[in-house]
Design a protein around this motif. Sequence first.
Motif, short mmCIF file in Angstrom:
data_model
loop_
_atom_site.label_atom_id
_atom_site.label_comp_id
_atom_site.label_asym_id
_atom_site.label_seq_id
_atom_site.Cartn_x
_atom_site.Cartn_y
_atom_site.Cartn_z
N GLN A 18 -12.67 -16.46 5.14
CA GLN A 18 -11.90 -15.34 5.68
C GLN A 18 -10.76 -14.96 4.74
O GLN A 18 -10.52 -13.78 4.47
N SER A 19 -10.05 -15.96 4.22
CA SER A 19 -8.94 -15.67 3.30
C SER A 19 -9.46 -15.21 1.95
O SER A 19 -8.84 -14.34 1.31
N LEU A 20 -10.58 -15.77 1.49
CA LEU A 20 -11.16 -15.32 0.24
C LEU A 20 -11.57 -13.85 0.35
O LEU A 20 -11.37 -13.07 -0.59
N ARG A 21 -12.11 -13.47 1.49
CA ARG A 21 -12.48 -12.07 1.71
C ARG A 21 -11.25 -11.15 1.59
O ARG A 21 -11.29 -10.14 0.89
N ALA A 22 -10.17 -11.55 2.24
CA ALA A 22 -8.95 -10.73 2.18
C ALA A 22 -8.45 -10.61 0.74
O ALA A 22 -8.01 -9.53 0.31
N TYR A 23 -8.52 -11.70 0.01
CA TYR A 23 -8.07 -11.72 -1.39
C TYR A 23 -8.94 -10.80 -2.25
O TYR A 23 -8.44 -10.01 -3.05
N VAL A 24 -10.28 -10.90 -2.08
CA VAL A 24 -11.19 -10.06 -2.87
C VAL A 24 -11.00 -8.59 -2.52
O VAL A 24 -10.99 -7.73 -3.41
N LEU A 25 -10.84 -8.29 -1.24
CA LEU A 25 -10.65 -6.89 -0.84
C LEU A 25 -9.35 -6.32 -1.39
O LEU A 25 -9.30 -5.16 -1.81
N GLU A 26 -8.31 -7.14 -1.42
CA GLU A 26 -7.05 -6.69 -2.02
C GLU A 26 -7.24 -6.39 -3.50
O GLU A 26 -6.76 -5.37 -4.02
N ALA A 27 -7.97 -7.27 -4.20
CA ALA A 27 -8.25 -7.05 -5.62
C ALA A 27 -9.10 -5.80 -5.81
O ALA A 27 -8.88 -5.00 -6.73
N GLN A 28 -10.10 -5.63 -4.95
CA GLN A 28 -10.96 -4.45 -5.01
C GLN A 28 -10.15 -3.16 -4.84
O GLN A 28 -10.25 -2.23 -5.65
N ASN A 29 -9.35 -3.13 -3.80
CA ASN A 29 -8.62 -1.90 -3.50
C ASN A 29 -7.59 -1.57 -4.58
O ASN A 29 -7.38 -0.40 -4.92
N SER A 30 -6.98 -2.61 -5.14
CA SER A 30 -6.03 -2.41 -6.23
C SER A 30 -6.74 -1.84 -7.45
O SER A 30 -6.24 -0.91 -8.10
N ALA A 31 -7.93 -2.38 -7.76
CA ALA A 31 -8.69 -1.89 -8.91
C ALA A 31 -9.14 -0.45 -8.70
O ALA A 31 -9.06 0.38 -9.62
N LEU A 32 -9.60 -0.13 -7.50
CA LEU A 32 -10.08 1.23 -7.23
C LEU A 32 -8.95 2.25 -7.34
O LEU A 32 -9.17 3.38 -7.77
N SER A 33 -7.76 1.82 -6.98
CA SER A 33 -6.62 2.75 -7.10
C SER A 33 -6.23 2.95 -8.56
O SER A 33 -5.70 4.00 -8.93
N ARG A 34 -6.54 1.95 -9.43
CA ARG A 34 -6.22 2.07 -10.85
C ARG A 34 -7.27 2.88 -11.61
O ARG A 34 -6.94 3.74 -12.41
N HIS A 35 -8.55 2.55 -11.39
CA HIS A 35 -9.56 3.18 -12.23
C HIS A 35 -10.91 3.40 -11.54
O HIS A 35 -11.94 3.47 -12.20
N GLN A 36 -10.92 3.47 -10.21
CA GLN A 36 -12.09 3.89 -9.44
C GLN A 36 -13.32 2.99 -9.61
O GLN A 36 -14.43 3.39 -9.26
N VAL A 37 -13.14 1.82 -10.18
CA VAL A 37 -14.25 0.88 -10.32
C VAL A 37 -13.67 -0.53 -10.21
O VAL A 37 -12.50 -0.76 -10.52
N PHE A 38 -14.48 -1.47 -9.72
CA PHE A 38 -14.04 -2.85 -9.53
C PHE A 38 -14.96 -3.74 -10.38
O PHE A 38 -16.13 -3.90 -10.07
N ARG A 39 -14.42 -4.28 -11.47
CA ARG A 39 -15.20 -5.07 -12.41
C ARG A 39 -14.94 -6.56 -12.16
O ARG A 39 -13.82 -7.04 -12.33
N VAL A 40 -15.99 -7.25 -11.79
CA VAL A 40 -15.91 -8.63 -11.34
C VAL A 40 -16.84 -9.49 -12.18
O VAL A 40 -17.97 -9.10 -12.47
N ALA A 41 -16.36 -10.67 -12.58
CA ALA A 41 -17.21 -11.67 -13.22
C ALA A 41 -17.37 -12.85 -12.26
O ALA A 41 -16.37 -13.33 -11.71
#
Length: 262
Positions: A18-41
């Motif tokens: 549950q906490s990992l999900r919240a963390y990933v979603l925060e990273a996703q939303n931050s990335a999308l606001s910067r450059h409209q794509v979420f690049r994950v390794a």
Amino acid sequence: MGKPPNLYAFQGTNELAQSLRAYVLEAQNSALSRHQVFRVAVSGGSLPKVLGQALLRETTGEGSVQFDKWEIFFADERAVPLDHEDSNYKLVKDEILDKAPAELGKPKVHPIDVKYLDDVQELADQYEQTLVNTFASRDSVRLPMFDLLLLGCGPDGHTCSLFPGSPLLRENEAWVLPISDSPKPPPKRITLSLPVVTHGIKIAFVATGGGKKDIMKQIFDTDEGRQLPCGLVNAQAQEKVSWFVDYPAIEGVSFPARRGSL
């Protein structure tokens, strides 16, 4: 001197997911606001299963996974066919891609080029070219900057396919490195280099189970452990690193953990 890594500990896998999900979603939303794509390794091992639990769980009010905006790369990969049981791509496909409901969208996934399985140097070069094509040309970008790297920790302190004592840990030019003699099978692999890993905007480790407590104590509490690959990521990326662990994995660890939530 930066701040130390974040160590988050949880009672069980559900709470961790549950906490990992919240963390990933925060990273996703931050990335999308910067450059409209979420690049994950992403790496392999037990990580894709926990990640699948986190991303595909039934939750409300936490925002949504927007897979159609994701680009998924592999932090390391084994030189095997994509349908082989040792393939990290297959793990991610089985645990996440095949189980994701259609309404979440489909991510763009970058597997290895299996034409080069017999030549790990060429396999690494081709995967590096994939990164170059995505993150810009080498002469304009010294290192690719992933929005998020999701990694595991081996019982010897390795991460990606960077193993303790390996000369690859000193490589600071190449983005992707070949391995022909991995101490853990299969022997032929490719891996992101340490500078690429630590250049990420966010880096998350997932480590669970009592089998990890000895190596976690080394990594967090000893000078020797800080020289292990996971320890080097902690030292070089500092507060950009977050560890998601369960209580058995940090039994006896002195480094302060935040228990129960982000």
